[in-house]
Design a protein around this motif. Structure first.
Motif, PDB file in Angstrom:
ATOM      1  N   TYR A  15       2.619  -0.565  -0.025  1.00  0.00           N
ATOM      2  CA  TYR A  15       3.400  -1.014  -1.171  1.00  0.00           C
ATOM      3  C   TYR A  15       4.556  -0.032  -1.285  1.00  0.00           C
ATOM      4  N   PHE A  65       5.589  -5.623  -1.672  1.00  0.00           N
ATOM      5  CA  PHE A  65       4.155  -5.518  -1.449  1.00  0.00           C
ATOM      6  C   PHE A  65       3.602  -6.674  -0.632  1.00  0.00           C
ATOM      7  N   ARG A 113       0.577  -1.728  -6.555  1.00  0.00           N
ATOM      8  CA  ARG A 113       1.920  -2.284  -6.503  1.00  0.00           C
ATOM      9  C   ARG A 113       2.619  -2.308  -7.850  1.00  0.00           C
TER      10      ARG A 113
END
Lengths: 112, 115
Positions: free
Chosen positions: A32, A51, B101
């Protein structure tokens, strides 16, 4: 071990020129990836992140970045730099459980 | 902009003095982080918190302790400041627990000088 390398400490470009800032990462799983920008005396602002999905990511302020797994790279680009883009740019990789590993940064100087 | 404030914004102290930096958020985010920024090193994680009273060490935790008694506040303490702790300290917050993320939002920073 996870790491991020930004090989260019300082880059100088003329206003209106194109820009590419390099970022290489080391991470064992699907990464990521993030690009942040820091204006002088300020905190960090997210430019873009990757991501999954399309390897070309669009961000704010006209920036984009391309994820290349084969090269372990996530380079930041802008087709035409403005004087207000002068700042320090940081690439980072996200690792569990939600931490960021940063590169050492690239300082961008823009000449009129 | 995410609601993150840091106090003080600037501090000068002497070696051996205890120092506490405060990070306050109004976003009700679960994750909070303390980083230090030094030339040639980028940002390095000191400690982070994944909930009230839940904290863990980062990569440069020696000489630092943290506490989080409320969701909105995350304190960083230098028990006995040293010159090597002269730095700019940033707090960050993140919305999702354990989601790599998720974007981290940064505060404005605290500039600390230890003489």
């Amino acid at each position: 071990a996870q790491s991020v390398t930004q090989p260019d400490i300082h880059i100088t470009v003329s206003e209106g020129a194109s820009l590419e800032l390099r970022c290489n990462y080391s991470y064992g799983a699907t990464p990521y990836l993030f690009w942040y920008v820091q204006s002088p005396g300020q905190g960090l602002q997210l430019l873009l992140k990757y991501f999954s999905g399309d390897t070309l990511v669009q961000g704010i302020k006209g920036f984009e970045a391309e994820f290349k797994r084969s090269q372990s790279s996530f380079n930041l680009r802008k087709p035409s730099v403005h004087w207000s883009d002068a700042a320090e740019y940081f690439c980072a990789v996200g690792v569990p459980p939600g931490k960021l590993i940063f590169g050492t940064g690239t300082r961008l100087q823009v000449f009129p | 902009d995410a609601g993150i404030t840091q106090s003080p914004r600037h501090k000068v102290t002497e070696t051996g003095t205890p120092v506490t930096l405060r990070c306050h958020q109004t976003e009700n985010h679960r994750y909070m982080y303390w980083y230090r920024q030094d030339p040639g090193h980028g940002l390095r994680l000191i400690h982070y918190s994944y909930g009230v009273k839940d904290t863990d060490k980062g990569e440069v935790s020696d000489g630092y302790s943290v506490s989080r008694s409320k969701t909105e506040d995350f304190l960083l303490t230098l028990e006995s400041a040293t010159s090597s702790q002269t730095s700019v300290y940033f707090c960050a917050i993140s919305g999702e627990a354990g989601v790599v993320r998720e974007t981290q939002y940064f505060g404005p920073g605290t500039r600390l000088l230890v003489l």
